[in-house]
Write a protein that holds these residues in place. Structure first.
Motif, mmCIF file in Angstrom:
data_model
loop_
_atom_site.group_PDB
_atom_site.id
_atom_site.type_symbol
_atom_site.label_atom_id
_atom_site.label_comp_id
_atom_site.label_asym_id
_atom_site.label_seq_id
_atom_site.Cartn_x
_atom_site.Cartn_y
_atom_site.Cartn_z
ATOM 1 N N LYS A 882 0.830 -1.203 0.000
ATOM 2 C CA LYS A 882 0.000 0.000 0.000
ATOM 3 C C LYS A 882 0.866 1.256 0.000
ATOM 4 C CE LYS A 882 -4.089 -1.742 2.470
ATOM 5 N NZ LYS A 882 -4.874 -1.620 3.716
ATOM 6 N N ARG A 883 2.000 1.164 0.648
ATOM 7 C CA ARG A 883 2.894 2.320 0.745
ATOM 8 C C ARG A 883 3.861 2.378 -0.438
ATOM 9 N NH1 ARG A 883 3.866 3.896 6.318
ATOM 10 N NH2 ARG A 883 6.122 3.969 5.910
ATOM 11 N N GLY A 884 3.778 1.386 -1.336
ATOM 12 C CA GLY A 884 4.665 1.355 -2.492
ATOM 13 C C GLY A 884 6.074 0.909 -2.170
ATOM 14 N N GLU A 885 6.251 0.239 -1.042
ATOM 15 C CA GLU A 885 7.595 -0.154 -0.610
ATOM 16 C C GLU A 885 7.945 -1.568 -1.054
ATOM 17 O OE1 GLU A 885 8.285 0.721 3.507
ATOM 18 O OE2 GLU A 885 7.263 2.651 3.384
ATOM 19 N N VAL A 886 6.944 -2.363 -1.430
ATOM 20 C CA VAL A 886 7.190 -3.644 -2.099
ATOM 21 C C VAL A 886 6.234 -3.719 -3.279
ATOM 22 C CG1 VAL A 886 7.909 -4.801 0.037
ATOM 23 C CG2 VAL A 886 5.537 -4.982 -0.731
ATOM 24 N N LYS A 887 6.533 -4.583 -4.215
ATOM 25 C CA LYS A 887 5.654 -4.723 -5.367
ATOM 26 C C LYS A 887 4.327 -5.338 -4.948
ATOM 27 C CE LYS A 887 9.479 -5.313 -8.638
ATOM 28 N NZ LYS A 887 10.106 -6.252 -9.611
ATOM 29 N N ALA A 888 3.270 -4.892 -5.604
ATOM 30 C CA ALA A 888 1.945 -5.430 -5.304
ATOM 31 C C ALA A 888 1.877 -6.916 -5.611
ATOM 32 C CB ALA A 888 0.874 -4.672 -6.088
ATOM 33 N N THR A 889 2.661 -7.348 -6.577
ATOM 34 C CA THR A 889 2.638 -8.778 -6.940
ATOM 35 C C THR A 889 3.197 -9.656 -5.833
ATOM 36 O OG1 THR A 889 4.779 -8.500 -8.044
ATOM 37 C CG2 THR A 889 2.782 -8.320 -9.408
ATOM 38 N N ALA A 890 3.982 -9.062 -4.934
ATOM 39 C CA ALA A 890 4.583 -9.853 -3.859
ATOM 40 C C ALA A 890 3.511 -10.439 -2.939
ATOM 41 C CB ALA A 890 5.545 -8.989 -3.044
ATOM 42 N N VAL A 891 2.421 -9.707 -2.772
ATOM 43 C CA VAL A 891 1.343 -10.180 -1.895
ATOM 44 C C VAL A 891 0.720 -11.434 -2.484
ATOM 45 C CG1 VAL A 891 -0.816 -9.574 -0.760
ATOM 46 C CG2 VAL A 891 0.930 -7.812 -1.145
#
Length: 900
Positions: A882-891
């Motif tokens: 949500k904070r843009g600190e990891v890629k959304a695909t990582a979730v």
């Protein structure tokens, strides 16, 4: 032990005998059988004869009942010492002021009850003048459990005694100004007067039994001589329907608590109507108490009835009294003589003839006014019989009229419990009936005046002289000046700092081990009161059996089956453990008595009550509120805590919410420690605060709730963290960082703060490793030992801000500068950690075990609720995405990787 089923004197005095010679023959036959064949044969024959009579339809009371007459006949009543006329005047003033106080308060809409005290006035006045021992004499005095709805009468008497003034009476039920009176007996609100909170109905009688039992416990253990203390519990007949009211009757009889008297005000009415409309509550209670082994004294009819009983040469009157249901007796109270002649006397020729000998005034005197509970002589006789009876507790069943002396608009009316005031004319009629010197001109602008004969009047002098002779004012609560208990040796606590090494230890076991060390302390060890509801072996406490002993007033009269084992089942008269059987309510009553011993007896005791956490607050939260009201101190321990730690036990054993309920109690300090050293630190601080040198501004009148777990885990050593003890006590400290955990995160790695409590911290620690090793995320792990204490501190900071004081909540101080979002997790519903969300400056999210519990392995349950380590990793990645600190695909990748 006195046989509770023995023939009472009343049966020899008030039942007519038309053939004494035949009666003597039957009695001689019984004596002969007893002499020739023994008492067992005689008892057998009597039992068979009574069964035959019952089978033949002969009208006899049930075997556990006597006839509906007084237990103590008029001829056997002792003279009342003192001045009955003076006591009559004192009672009149108390009746007046109680009614005036409630009526004057009605204009504010705050309520109040008039009718209860009106029925019970003599039950209290006789005790205050002749029986209730005060706190200023030798010993601890008596313990008085005052019926909650009678509080206006107790305030009225304190006003007459000079302990309260008119302003305080006018502030009845209006406490916010600081000079008011609480509605009912609330020690926390009026701690110099009230000793026991009683108006949560059913808890008074239950607590009274365990208080009497605890008095004996203190004496048998050689801590305090309590032989001079008597426990009096004043109860309503309607209140006896509460299961708690009768839950411990057998215990009181089994332990022969003749230091206990129940006084049940049988005005035959509850809040909405008759207690037993079609039946007889007195007879029902008599059978119940006799069956449990109590001594029963019935005080039903006043002296006006003596003439009627003398005229009853056939037994018709006694039979009719046994037949008439309570609701009809209530109706007689409101009807004229003609109705009573027809309905009560008209159905039996013998009663018709009796009625011809009675004037209308005599009939009305008997049926409207003359009750045993309204006459000092009758009440005195009952009380004297109670305190002199040995071998069993006594219950006094005193019949009264609800609303007595308040006028026709009140007496015996179904709605009188909800009636809050009398009119001026009704007060004037009451004044004339009570013969009080109050003038019409005293009613200024229609306001009823308070009445007082004067501080130096004969009435006040008499009242005060009687109380001085009995040991001072009553009721009263005294906190004796007791030196703080010395702190136990540091060794007992410090031994947990080094951790358990490779050994797996559950925090339940850690707590039990700590207590084993503390009870060995030379200074304070004897003051610990271990309480357990038949689950000692579940919690690993059986090792305490032979060393401390299980309390029993009879000691151990048998050879235990496991005597050849090291940890055998040892009972002892001076035993320290209270093993109560399967009764959480009884165990809580024990805890309340022990936790308030510092005031009741001037002896500080340290109770800890350990229970299945699911069956503590959920089942007995009302008593925990009572505990807070009574200013109790001690440790409640919810063992086998959490929603996912009890493998296979299922829905009703899986506690996911006890900290939520505990957080609602202002006196409860609720902790969810993760590690053994945290348990030790919290207990150490609790002993300091409650029993040692409390810090300035700290309230000592608190109790601690600790959740401990049955999940064996490695116990780490206490980390070298700055001000760690303060963090443990206040509710939050950083257990480690990614770096101190031996993790080397990539440069500029995203960072998240994981807050865990109780067993959940182990999942957080595993998630910390997974986040670093598999996703390149640095996580710091915090131990949240108390979400509710963090919240309480934050609320106090908010209140200070409203007063213009700048204060930063501790949770904000602790997390200040911590990078990244915060993810909190516990083995409880999310509402538990979410208590502090609004004071956390970082982005907040939480995980918890919401919903019903289920039977499965711990791992499966945690996956089901989404609180295991893998679920924490996914939730952490979602926060960072949500904070843009990891890629959304990582979730999505993590969900698939972990099978979520």
């Amino acid at each position: 032990m006195t046989d509770p089923n023995a023939i009472q004197p009343s049966e020899l005095d008030q039942l007519p005998d038309r053939d004494p010679e035949e009666t003597a023959e039957w009695q001689a036959s019984l004596d002969a059988v007893t002499k020739a064949a023994g008492p067992h044969r005689a008892a057998y024959l009597m039992r068979r004869t009574l069964e035959r009579a019952e089978g033949a339809g002969i009208a006899l009371p049930k075997l556990l009942e006597t006839d509906y007459v007084n237990s103590i006949p008029t001829s056997a009543e002792p003279a009342v010492p003192g001045d009955e006329a003076m006591e009559q005047r004192i009672t009149a003033w108390n009746r007046w002021n109680a009614a005036a106080m409630v009526t004057r308060g009605s204009k504010y809409g705050v309520g109040g009850h008039i009718a209860t005290f009106a029925s019970a006035a003599w039950l209290y006045e006789t005790g205050f003048n002749h029986f209730f021992k005060g706190k200023e004499a030798d010993g601890s005095g008596d313990q008085l459990y005052i019926q909650g709805h009678a509080s206006p009468g107790i305030y009225a008497r304190a006003f007459l005694d000079g302990r309260l003034n008119e302003e305080q009476l006018d502030n009845f039920r209006r406490e916010a100004g600081g000079n008011g009176l609480p509605s009912y007996p609330h020690p926390r609100r009026l701690p110099w007067l009230w000793e026991f909170p009683t108006v949560s109905m059913g808890l008074g009688p239950l607590s009274a039994i365990y208080q009497a039992r605890f008095n004996r416990y203190l004496a048998n253990r050689g801590i305090k001589d309590t032989a001079g203390s008597h426990v009096w519990a004043f109860l309503g007949d309607g209140e006896m329907d509460e299961p708690e009211s009768t839950a411990a009757l057998a215990l009181a009889a089994r332990e022969e608590l003749d230091n206990l008297t129940f006084v049940i005000n049988c005005n035959l009415q509850r809040l909405d109507g008759p207690v037993r409309a079609n039946f007889k509550i007195v007879q029902e209670l008599e059978a119940q108490f006799r069956g449990a082994g109590w001594n029963v004294v019935k005080t039903l009819w006043g002296t006006a009835w003596d003439e009627l009983f003398r005229l009853d040469t056939t037994g018709a009157l006694v039979r009719r009294l046994r037949q008439v249901p309570d609701a009809q007796i209530q109706t007689y109270q409101t009807r004229d003589a003609a109705y009573i002649r027809q309905d009560f006397f008209g159905g039996d020729p013998a009663l018709v003839e009796m009625a011809k000998l009675l004037s209308d005034d005599k009939i009305l005197e008997c049926f409207h006014l003359s009750r045993g509970g309204h006459e000092a002589r009758k009440v005195f006789a009952a009380y004297k019989a109670a305190v002199e009876h040995k071998g069993a507790p006594t219950v006094i069943l005193a019949q009264t009229v609800k609303g007595h002396t308040l006028g026709e608009g009140f007496a015996s009316k179904n709605a009188n419990h909800q009636m809050k005031k009398l009119s001026v004319d009704e007060f004037k009629n009451m004044r004339d009936l009570l013969e009080l010197p109050i003038k019409d001109s005293d009613f200024v602008d229609g306001v009823v005046p308070y009445g007082h004969p004067g501080a130096d009047s004969p009435e006040v002098r008499y009242l005060q002289e009687r109380r001085a002779a009995l040991g001072g004012p009553a009721p009263a609560r005294r906190v004796h000046p007791v030196a703080p208990l010395p702190a136990p040796a540091e060794k007992a606590f410090a031994s947990f700092d080094k951790g358990s090494g490779s050994q797996n230890v559950a925090t339940t076991m850690a707590f039990v081990r700590l207590v084993k060390d503390l009870v060995r302390d030379k200074e304070t060890g004897k003051r610990w009161v271990p309480i357990v509801p038949d689950e000692a072996r579940t919690f690993g406490m059986e090792s305490l059996f032979p060393s401390l002993g299980i309390y029993s007033p009879k000691g151990q009269t048998y050879e235990p089956v496991d005597r050849d084992q090291l940890m055998y089942y040892k009972e002892a008269q001076n035993g320290q453990i209270l093993n109560e059987g399967i009764t959480e309510a009884g165990s809580m009553a024990d805890f309340i008595a022990a936790s308030t011993s510092y005031s009741t007896h001037g002896e500080a005791m340290i109770p800890f009550y350990i229970f299945y956490s699911m069956f503590g607050w959920q089942r007995t939260a009302d008593q925990m509120w009572q505990l807070g009201d009574q200013l109790g101190r001690g440790f409640l321990v919810g063992a086998t805590a959490g929603r996912t730690t009890l493998t296979g036990e299922g829905l009703q054993h899986a506690d996911g919410h006890s900290p939520v309920i505990a957080a609602t109690n202002p006196a409860a300090l609720s902790y969810d420690p993760a590690f053994a050293y945290e348990v030790a630190t919290i207990v150490k601080d609790g002993l300091r605060r409650m029993y040692g040198e409390a810090a300035p501004g700290e309230d000592q009148n608190v109790f601690y709730y600790l959740t401990v777990y049955n999940e064996p885990m490695p116990q780490p050593a206490k980390p070298s963290v700055d001000r760690i003890d303060e963090g443990i006590v206040k509710g939050l400290y950083r257990f480690n960082t990614a770096e101190s955990a031996g993790i080397t995160p990539p440069a500029n790695a995203p960072r998240i703060q994981l807050l865990g409590s109780g067993t959940a911290i182990h999942w957080a620690l595993k998630a910390q490793q997974l986040l670093a090793e598999e996703w390149g995320v640095a996580a710091d792990v915090w131990s949240a030992t108390s979400w509710s204490e963090l919240r309480r501190d934050a609320l106090e900071a908010d209140e200070a801000l409203l007063r213009g004081e700048e204060r930063v909540p501790f949770v904000r101080q602790a997390l200040q500068g911590a990078d990244g979002p915060v993810l909190a997790v516990s083995d409880y519903m999310r509402q538990v950690p979410d208590q502090i969300a609004q004071w956390v400056e970082q982005d907040w999210s939480s995980l918890g075990a919401d919903g019903f519990g289920l039977s499965d392995t711990r791992e499966a349950a945690r996956r089901h609720f989404g609180v295991d380590a893998e679920s924490i990793v996914v939730a952490a990645l979602a926060q960072l995405a949500k904070r843009g600190e990891v890629k959304a695909t990582a979730v999505k990748e993590a969900r698939e990787k972990y099978g979520l």
